[in-house]
Structures are given as structure tokens and as C-alpha cells.
Design an enzyme around this catalytic site. Structure first.
Site, PDB file in Angstrom:
ATOM      1  N   GLY A 173     -16.810   0.964  -0.749  1.00 11.61           N
ATOM      2  CA  GLY A 173     -17.289   2.234  -0.456  1.00 11.61           C
ATOM      3  C   GLY A 173     -19.191   2.350  -1.406  1.00 11.61           C
ATOM      4  O   GLY A 173     -19.661   3.228  -1.127  1.00 11.61           O
ATOM      5  N   LEU A 194     -21.688   0.281  -1.106  1.00 12.45           N
ATOM      6  CA  LEU A 194     -22.710  -0.026  -0.305  1.00 12.45           C
ATOM      7  C   LEU A 194     -22.936   1.065   0.759  1.00 12.45           C
ATOM      8  O   LEU A 194     -24.090   1.040   1.440  1.00 12.45           O
ATOM      9  CB  LEU A 194     -22.503  -1.155   0.490  1.00 12.45           C
ATOM     10  N   TYR A 239       0.759  -1.237  -0.048  1.00 12.53           N
ATOM     11  CA  TYR A 239      -0.071   0.012  -0.291  1.00 12.53           C
ATOM     12  C   TYR A 239       0.753   1.478  -0.055  1.00 12.53           C
ATOM     13  O   TYR A 239       1.465   1.665   0.992  1.00 12.53           O
ATOM     14  CB  TYR A 239      -0.900   0.120   1.334  1.00 12.53           C
ATOM     15  N   SER A 298     -13.007  -4.925   2.553  1.00  9.02           N
ATOM     16  CA  SER A 298     -14.171  -4.266   2.000  1.00  9.02           C
ATOM     17  C   SER A 298     -15.642  -4.652   2.103  1.00  9.02           C
ATOM     18  O   SER A 298     -16.266  -5.012   1.233  1.00  9.02           O
ATOM     19  CB  SER A 298     -13.733  -4.567   0.217  1.00  9.02           C
ATOM     20  N   PRO A 299     -16.060  -4.507   3.475  1.00 11.55           N
ATOM     21  CA  PRO A 299     -17.348  -4.975   4.011  1.00 11.55           C
ATOM     22  C   PRO A 299     -18.363  -4.017   3.378  1.00 11.55           C
ATOM     23  O   PRO A 299     -19.504  -4.238   3.603  1.00 11.55           O
ATOM     24  CB  PRO A 299     -17.213  -4.948   5.402  1.00 11.55           C
ATOM     25  N   HIS A 316      -0.225 -11.970   1.321  1.00  8.82           N
ATOM     26  CA  HIS A 316      -1.344 -11.418   0.797  1.00  8.82           C
ATOM     27  C   HIS A 316      -2.422 -11.952  -0.269  1.00  8.82           C
ATOM     28  O   HIS A 316      -3.379 -11.824  -0.464  1.00  8.82           O
ATOM     29  CB  HIS A 316      -0.717 -10.025   0.195  1.00  8.82           C
TER      30      HIS A 316
END
Length: 326
Positions: free
Chosen positions: A206, A208, A54, A201-202, A122
């Protein structure tokens, strides 16, 4: 704060994904990110998730620097395996034992710590037997550099093979109302083996939240512009889908992201979602989901409304989809 467990670690029921503070989701403000990290600590969050790729290491440096005053109170999770050029281009996934050691030492230096609480592979390197990669990670545990080992986006077979070499504490994979594929095989395998499941990413990157109606809202360098679910006809279908979520949330006097997170949390105490944000007010909004007890009839309604495969489009571009479920 409410808590769940990874290994013997008592972690906040919602962790904080830090990726967007350095890359992928448009512009960043270091000052704002540090403020958000500090605010998370003050609100009781104690699980922070980053990775060496990242920002090409910048995210680990940011997280390590910002959280240094609280280090003994927190759990730092990072990942290795992605190899990128200095310009950011993807080169390979590397799970070779010598690289495992090298990557860990580099992450320790960037994080400014002498141990990593949870160290993930990862993505699985298909060229290297998982036994060899996890064997090297096991040595890091024996050396005191790593406390717990995790995998990300691994198949049940790989998870089982890895666990024969060393206990796997956590499996991190994408999971949300519009990415429920883990329910078919991966999540059951984790439960059988006693492995905690960490959904990334629950909030569907972004989407949802119900705030996105066009990719014109995204910065030019936002990688979601290149993601199938955010493009063309797929986007139109998905917007209509998320509107249903927004409508239910409104009826329940909450926001769409709060309802989406409450749904994930209601699927088991072994799930520890790590929604990402760069802003304090979104952090507060997300954490409010912990106080929601989702009625069974609402959960059943959402289950029926968002079946597996309901989202239009793949969740990654094709070349990245090939890296999943190894």
C-alpha cells in the site's frame, strides 16, 4: 479483461490478493470483502490468492464461501507451511510430507472445494529436503486434489531441485518498484525454467499508492507498524521516494498505484501481479492499470529512479527475513 498463463490456466493479468480481508491490514468488514470479491468476478478477475494462515483459516473460508457460485469459472490459489497457535503466534514452517497432506485436506474443507488450482509452499522448510515436500505435493496432484504446484520466496537452487521432482507452475515472491531483488537471480531462473512469476505486494503493502505519510494512519493492529520500511527515518526516506512516483503519475494523468502496477506488468508477460484490496473502488483503480501502455522512456525513468535496494529498511522484521530465499 486481459489474460496471461500459469501452466495451462488462462488467468486474468491481475489477480486479487485476499489476505487483508481477514488479517494484517487493520479492520475488516466481511460484507464489504464479499462485495469486493463478487465485483472482481464481474470485472473479469479469475485468479484469487489466499493462504491457510491468513486469519488462521478464516480467509480461506471467506473466499470459498463468497466464490462458491463461480467456482468452475475461477482459479483458486492457496498456500501452506506457516504453523501458528490458536492465538496467532508463529510456531514454525512445516514442510514435512505428512503435514503437506494434512494441510491440503484442511484447506479443501475450508474452501469448500474438492480441488485447488494452484497450491503453494508458503515458505521453504530448511529442515526438510525440498524433494520430500514437493514429492508429497506431487502425490496431491496425482490424487486430483491439486492441479498445479507453486513455491513462494524460494531460491533459484531450491526451485531447480523442486522442478526435478515435479514441474513448478508458479513462483510467488514480493516484487515491486521498491522490492526488485527478484530480478537478480530468481526471475531469471523462473524464465529459464518456464515458470510463471506471481508478484505479491506489487504496491509495496500500500505504500506505493502515495497515500501514506505516517503510521498514525494505520490501525493499532496493522502489522505494517512493525515493519522496518514503515518506521522512523526509513519512513521519511521512503515517503520522499514515493513522491517522485506520484509526480510522474500526475504528469501522465493516472494514479501512483496505476503507474506502479503498469511498471510491473511491463516487465514481462510471465508476471501476474496480485494486488490486494478490501474495497471495490481500489479494485477498479488497480484494474485500470491493464489499459496502460507504459512508454519505454517512462519505464526507463522508473528503472533508474528505483534501483534494486532503493527502499530504506528491510521488507520484513528480522525473524521473517530469515525465512526468505531458502
Amino acid at each position: 479483461m486481459k489474460y496471461r498463463t500459469i501452466g495451462s490456466m488462462r488467468v486474468s493479468s491481475l489477480g486479487l490478493g485476499c489476505m487483508g480481508m481477514s488479517e494484517y491490514y487493520g479492520s475488516q468488514s466481511e460484507e464489504e470483502s464479499i462485495s469486493t470479491l463478487h465485483h472482481a468476478v464481474h470485472l473479469g478477475v479469475n485468479l484469487f490468492d489466499t493462504a491457510d494462515q491468513y486469519g488462521l483459516g478464516a480467509n480461506e473460508e471467506l473466499v470459498g464461501r463468497a466464490l462458491a457460485p463461480y467456482r468452475k469459472e475461477l482459479y483458486l490459489a492457496t498456500k501452506f507451511g506457516y504453523v501458528r497457535s490458536e492465538k496467532g503466534e508463529f510456531i514454525e514452517i512445516n514442510g514435512r510430507p505428512d503435514y503437506v497432506k494434512k494441510a491440503c485436506d484442511a484447506s479443501l474443507k475450508r474452501l469448500g472445494t474438492d480441488y485447488i488450482d494452484l497450491y503453494y509452499l508458503h515458505r521453504v522448510d530448511p529442515r526438510v529436503p525440498i524433494e520430500e515436500t514437493v514429492g508429497a505435493m506431487k502425490e496431491l496432484v496425482e490424487e486430483g486434489k491439486v492441479r498445479y504446484i507453486g513455491l513462494s520466496e524460494a531460491s533459484p537452487e531450491t526451485i531447480r531441485r523442486a522442478g526435478r521432482i515435479h514441474p513448478i507452475a508458479a513462483l510467488q515472491s514480493e516484487y515491486s518498484l521498491w522490492s526488485r531483488e527478484a530480478e537478480e537471480h530468481v526471475l531469471p531462473a523462473c524464465r529459464e525454467l518456464g515458470i510463471s512469476f506471481v508478484p505479491y505486494s506489487p504496491l509495496g503493502r500500500g505504500f506505493l499508492t502515495g497515500k501514506m505519510t505516517s503510521t498514525d494512519q494505520l490501525d493499532a493492529d496493522d502489522y505494517r507498524r512493525r515493519t522496518p520500511r514503515f518506521q522512523g527515518d526509513n519512513l521519511a526516506v521512503n515517503i520522499r521516494l514515493v513522491q517522485k512516483l506520484t509526480d510522474i503519475a500526475r504528469e501522465m494523468n493516472m494514479t501512483a498505484p496505476q503507474l506502479a502496477l503498469a511498471w510491473v506488468l511491463a516487465n514481462g508477460d510471465d508476471l501476474i501481479p496480485i494486488p490486494g484490496t478490501k474495497k471495490k473502488h481500489y479494485l477498479e483503480e488497480n484494474l485500470a492499470a491493464l489499459d496502460i501502455t507504459l512508454p519505454e522512456e517512462v519505464k526507463a525513468q522508473l528503472d533508474e529512479m528505483f534501483p534494486i535496494g532503493t527502499a530504506a529498511g528491510e521488507r520484513y522484521p528480522h525473524h521473517m527475513m530469515t525465512l526468505l530465499d531458502e
